[in-house]
Design a protein around this motif. Sequence first.
Motif, PDB file in Angstrom:
ATOM      1  N   GLU A 364      -8.149 -40.297  96.025  1.00  0.00           N
ATOM      2  CA  GLU A 364      -9.603 -39.388  96.630  1.00  0.00           C
ATOM      3  C   GLU A 364     -10.566 -40.345  96.116  1.00  0.00           C
ATOM      4  O   GLU A 364     -10.864 -40.671  95.030  1.00  0.00           O
ATOM      5  CB  GLU A 364      -9.343 -37.983  95.799  1.00  0.00           C
ATOM      6  N   VAL A 365     -11.794 -39.799  96.802  1.00  0.00           N
ATOM      7  CA  VAL A 365     -13.138 -40.353  96.474  1.00  0.00           C
ATOM      8  C   VAL A 365     -13.976 -39.178  96.847  1.00  0.00           C
ATOM      9  O   VAL A 365     -14.013 -38.346  97.498  1.00  0.00           O
ATOM     10  CB  VAL A 365     -13.397 -41.375  97.514  1.00  0.00           C
ATOM     11  N   ARG A 366     -14.924 -38.934  95.781  1.00  0.00           N
ATOM     12  CA  ARG A 366     -15.948 -37.973  95.761  1.00  0.00           C
ATOM     13  C   ARG A 366     -17.419 -38.749  95.538  1.00  0.00           C
ATOM     14  O   ARG A 366     -17.629 -39.572  94.998  1.00  0.00           O
ATOM     15  CB  ARG A 366     -15.827 -37.286  94.269  1.00  0.00           C
ATOM     16  N   VAL A 367     -17.941 -38.058  96.600  1.00  0.00           N
ATOM     17  CA  VAL A 367     -19.521 -38.608  96.648  1.00  0.00           C
ATOM     18  C   VAL A 367     -20.454 -37.296  96.291  1.00  0.00           C
ATOM     19  O   VAL A 367     -20.474 -36.401  97.068  1.00  0.00           O
ATOM     20  CB  VAL A 367     -19.845 -39.435  98.125  1.00  0.00           C
ATOM     21  N   ASN A 368     -21.317 -37.622  95.272  1.00  0.00           N
ATOM     22  CA  ASN A 368     -22.140 -36.684  94.725  1.00  0.00           C
ATOM     23  C   ASN A 368     -21.265 -35.146  94.535  1.00  0.00           C
ATOM     24  O   ASN A 368     -21.684 -34.267  94.863  1.00  0.00           O
ATOM     25  CB  ASN A 368     -23.327 -36.237  95.818  1.00  0.00           C
ATOM     26  N   GLY A 369     -20.019 -35.425  94.162  1.00  0.00           N
ATOM     27  CA  GLY A 369     -19.147 -34.187  93.590  1.00  0.00           C
ATOM     28  C   GLY A 369     -18.357 -33.629  94.979  1.00  0.00           C
ATOM     29  O   GLY A 369     -17.373 -33.156  94.818  1.00  0.00           O
ATOM     30  N   PHE A 384     -14.136 -45.160 103.784  1.00  0.00           N
ATOM     31  CA  PHE A 384     -14.335 -43.466 103.919  1.00  0.00           C
ATOM     32  C   PHE A 384     -15.660 -43.021 104.802  1.00  0.00           C
ATOM     33  O   PHE A 384     -16.258 -43.945 105.126  1.00  0.00           O
ATOM     34  CB  PHE A 384     -14.507 -42.887 102.707  1.00  0.00           C
ATOM     35  N   GLN A 385     -15.598 -41.756 105.297  1.00  0.00           N
ATOM     36  CA  GLN A 385     -16.891 -41.515 105.911  1.00  0.00           C
ATOM     37  C   GLN A 385     -17.581 -40.587 104.990  1.00  0.00           C
ATOM     38  O   GLN A 385     -16.944 -39.769 104.282  1.00  0.00           O
ATOM     39  CB  GLN A 385     -16.411 -40.557 107.224  1.00  0.00           C
ATOM     40  N   LEU A 386     -19.008 -40.802 105.048  1.00  0.00           N
ATOM     41  CA  LEU A 386     -19.788 -39.844 104.382  1.00  0.00           C
ATOM     42  C   LEU A 386     -20.269 -38.317 105.142  1.00  0.00           C
ATOM     43  O   LEU A 386     -20.137 -38.680 106.318  1.00  0.00           O
ATOM     44  CB  LEU A 386     -21.305 -40.392 104.221  1.00  0.00           C
ATOM     45  N   PRO A 387     -20.462 -37.427 104.330  1.00  0.00           N
ATOM     46  CA  PRO A 387     -20.488 -36.192 105.281  1.00  0.00           C
ATOM     47  C   PRO A 387     -21.833 -36.473 106.034  1.00  0.00           C
ATOM     48  O   PRO A 387     -22.807 -36.802 105.594  1.00  0.00           O
ATOM     49  CB  PRO A 387     -20.628 -35.300 103.950  1.00  0.00           C
ATOM     50  N   PHE A 388     -21.823 -35.699 107.237  1.00  0.00           N
ATOM     51  CA  PHE A 388     -22.915 -35.548 108.290  1.00  0.00           C
ATOM     52  C   PHE A 388     -24.207 -34.933 107.322  1.00  0.00           C
ATOM     53  O   PHE A 388     -25.300 -34.922 107.553  1.00  0.00           O
ATOM     54  CB  PHE A 388     -22.824 -35.023 109.461  1.00  0.00           C
ATOM     55  N   SER A 389     -23.805 -34.114 106.294  1.00  0.00           N
ATOM     56  CA  SER A 389     -24.724 -33.188 105.513  1.00  0.00           C
ATOM     57  C   SER A 389     -25.482 -33.754 104.703  1.00  0.00           C
ATOM     58  O   SER A 389     -26.279 -33.384 104.016  1.00  0.00           O
ATOM     59  CB  SER A 389     -24.052 -32.012 105.053  1.00  0.00           C
ATOM     60  N   LEU A 390     -24.912 -35.213 104.325  1.00  0.00           N
ATOM     61  CA  LEU A 390     -25.562 -35.772 103.161  1.00  0.00           C
ATOM     62  C   LEU A 390     -27.182 -36.110 103.444  1.00  0.00           C
ATOM     63  O   LEU A 390     -27.659 -36.186 104.396  1.00  0.00           O
ATOM     64  CB  LEU A 390     -24.919 -37.249 102.980  1.00  0.00           C
ATOM     65  N   VAL A 391     -27.833 -35.749 102.244  1.00  0.00           N
ATOM     66  CA  VAL A 391     -29.142 -35.801 102.470  1.00  0.00           C
ATOM     67  C   VAL A 391     -29.619 -37.120 101.798  1.00  0.00           C
ATOM     68  O   VAL A 391     -29.126 -37.889 100.938  1.00  0.00           O
ATOM     69  CB  VAL A 391     -29.889 -34.676 101.709  1.00  0.00           C
TER      70      VAL A 391
END
Length: 501
Positions: A364-369, A384-391
Amino acid sequence: MRLLLLFVAGVSVVSAQGIWERRAPYPVEVTEVSSAVLNGKIYSICGLLRDGSRDSVLRIYDPVRDEWTAGARVPIAEGGDHCNFAAARGRLYVLGAIRTGTNFVDGATYEYNLETDQWAVVGRMGVPRGASGVAVIGDRIYVVGGLDPIRPTAVAEVFDAASRTWSRVPDMPTARDHLTAQAIGGKVYAIAGRNGATNLRANEEFDPATNNWRVRAGIVTARGGLGSGTLRNRIQVFGGEGESGRPEQTFEQHEEYDPATDTWGTLAIMRVPRHGLYGATYQGRIFTPGGGPRAGADFSNAHDAFLLPLTEAPAIAAGSVVNAASFRPEVSGGAIVTLYGSNLSQGEMQAARFPIGTRLNTTEVRVNGTLVPLLYVGPNQINFQLPFSLVPGPLSITVSHAGQTSAVASGPDAVPASPAVFQLDGNGKGAITIATTGEVRAARRGESIVIYGTGMGRVDFVPRLGEAAPASPLIRTVETPVVRIGGVEAAVSFSGLTPGS
């Protein structure tokens, strides 16, 4: 570098003694199925089917793509079950089979050629039988014990795949069938099994150098019809049937034998307890296709993989988080990202179906939790793909595998957009096709082309995490990119998410 643009998050059993995780179901519901590993694939053969027939099709599992395909049928008339099965010298071998509930026994030795997808008879064992223990040392396949098919036997024989000849070795001290066998350190270990209705704790070691058997510490839980594998120079045994204490009369116990110390330990119980199965070990994982979840003639398409935690936690290499298309430290919401490091996964695996899960091969990978969808995991790389909601702003990243988590690593600061074009190969050729045909060729004046990339910034509708982009309505980027071809600005008719990807 692996970039694989297309896994269902697997249900798993987690404990300090390892992890069981679901894999793609076996293609048919079966019991008394046999498995082996060759050239990075898991091969399974034979078995009793729900309608009373036998499965003769060679089933082939790709552990990277998590999918099954089929090969040629083994030429046993009406098929067999309890087949003795192994891989050696680049070929697969069926070395004896029976049919449960009948007097049928087949002592022929069938060899499968991967290149031609064909079987050939290359020998005949001295004592035909099935439900034996099978172990491989180099080019030599040891077949010990089994049913002939009426009574259990102590007979032990070895097939030399180089010369295609059989020879007899001393009998096991204990006659039994439905046992399991593994080879470690140049020795064969014949474990458990049963004689009639009696489950046995027997553990006997054969040393080819001395041509002798000796008795070793007995398995903790007596049983027959169990599977096994080898990890870190120890033998893992699991499943089986008998007086288990469960209503199903199958064993969930999973135990480990260390030949160096002649001791047994306990590992995580099976996610789906079964009997009538083998185990197949590849790249730190034991795969367990098929088998019956209840004692007797019972059937399933269950298929799990077992992993032990690595001796060291995952580690993310400094400065290793990059855009998967440009390999530059420029990332944004929705972008495909590559991360490099060590101990990220045991073996490789890629996402095979939608929705793309946030867990792949227990990684598993967590980005900013936040858990992110995984497209590919390997020992040294993750896509992996970053969330579209990432600021836009700083990124903190962790990787977990088999219950161990890396230290927090800092990625590059996310930016509003990080456009980059994927490559078709390592020579800089872009992933660019003719819009109407999908061809990869030089475009003619006036033709429309499709450019595949990532990091195009915000979109007008955010799909659910890991789901494929729809064909209707199309999801478009909020900002239209500027595209120049040969320095000349081209008209952009659509910029957005690729439907079905």
